[in-house]
Design a protein around this motif. Structure first.
Motif: not given
Length: 352
Positions: A83-84, A88-92, A120-123
């Motif tokens: 999921l992280s 990451s892909i969505i963020f980038t 994204s790991l903490p979320a």
């Protein structure tokens, strides 16, 4: 009831993810356009729902049933990492790409992906952790309810088995008395037959209940004592006292019978002497006091050790532990040539 519970479950899930999407959209629009913020919120919410649904509704219940929580922790870790990566892909490519020109080479894009991943790991951990916590609480409660229902069913089966073991023994004794008296005294046999009909009526219509009123149980005991008195005649002194005050006291059916039966069954009459049985049964303030005393010798005691007797006492001890675990005090003792049973029992105040 089940349908209502399922509807509440679906409603809670819809509200939770709707609020989650609104919070994400409010957070994203502070740093990007409204349209892009909405797209990101929808994509992140959809991905989070799919991953957490698979984790909490497929993997977690299976792990709880099979008791393999270590394997579930490994699966949960993999889901959080995947999921992280997706975040990451969505963020980038959804947030950074429209604002900044990304390098065309994938190798040069890795720093941006890596930055999005560890951000994204903490979320991802928080989303999956909260979902698993809620689901674990629900599953644990359901398992506890099922366990309680199984224990209750097992308890009811045990009590039914113990009562079934008692009833045939009582019936056999009374029928045997009537059979003997029909050859010598038909009038007395007829009287005992009427007593037996009262006893049988009680067993058929009341003993299948968990609790019966104390006055009915006392009447049943009086009938049994009367039968034993007539059977023994002048060979045995029988003294019984039955007193109760409350009209609303209830007791488990046939609970006291083994103590009285045991007294008559193993009473001892020494040569030149008359044996005796003394029974005192009193109730006051919903507390029952039973005292049974009879003459005895080592012979009937040995019979019990050999396994030819004592089944009734074993059963009643089990029933007291099952039905009155913290509400009874039972003492069985011998003093020279006397066998004594003392029972104090806290009775139920209403029919359950």
């Amino acid at each position: 009831m089940i349908k209502s519970f399922v509807q509440k479950e679906y409603l809670f899930t819809i509200i939770f993810w709707f609020v989650f999407a609104i919070v994400l959209w409010c957070n994203f629009q502070t740093t990007t356009e409204v349209y892009l913020a909405m797209v990101q919120a929808v994509i992140v919410t959809a991905c989070s729902f799919l991953f957490t649904h698979f984790l909490t509704n497929k993997l977690l219940p299976k792990a709880l049933r099979e008791k393999r929580m270590k394997r579930f922790l490994l699966h949960a870790t993999l889901v959080i990492i995947l999921l992280s990566l997706l975040f990451s892909i969505i963020f980038t490519y959804v947030e950074l790409a429209p604002k900044n020109r990304l390098p065309e080479n994938l190798h040069d894009q890795l720093p941006f992906l890596w930055q999005g991943f560890y951000m994204s790991l903490p979320a991802s951990f928080l989303i999956n952790g909260v979902s698993c916590g809620i689901k674990f609480y629900k599953e644990h409660g359901r398992i506890e309810r099922d366990h309680i229902l199984l224990q209750q069913a097992h308890l009811e089966n045990q009590l039914k088995l113990l009562q079934d073991q008692i009833n045939p023994h009582v019936v056999f004794n009374i029928l045997n008395h009537i059979h003997i008296l029909m050859k010598t005294n038909t009038e007395l046999a007829d009287f005992l037959l009427m007593k037996f009909s009262d006893i049988l009526r009680y067993q058929l219509y009341h003993c299948n209940q968990n609790l019966v009123s104390l006055d009915k149980e006392i009447d049943y005991l009086k009938n049994l004592i009367e039968v034993e008195k007539l059977r023994w005649g002048n060979e045995l002194n029988v003294n019984s006292t039955m007193e109760f005050q409350s009209k609303t006291a209830y007791i488990a059916p046939l609970l006291l019978v083994p103590f009285i039966e045991n007294a008559f069954k193993y009473v001892c009459r020494l040569p030149g002497q008359t044996g005796y049985v003394k029974i005192i049964c009193k109730e006051e303030h919903h507390t029952l006091f039973l005292y049974v005393e009879n003459s005895y010798s080592d012979i009937p005691l040995q019979k019990k050790k050999d396994g030819t007797g004592g089944i009734g006492l074993q059963n009643v001890k089990k029933r007291l532990k099952l039905q009155y675990p913290d509400a009874h005090d039972l003492t069985i003792e011998t003093d020279h040539l006397i066998y004594k049973v003392t029972l104090t029992l806290k009775l139920s105040e209403e029919h359950e």
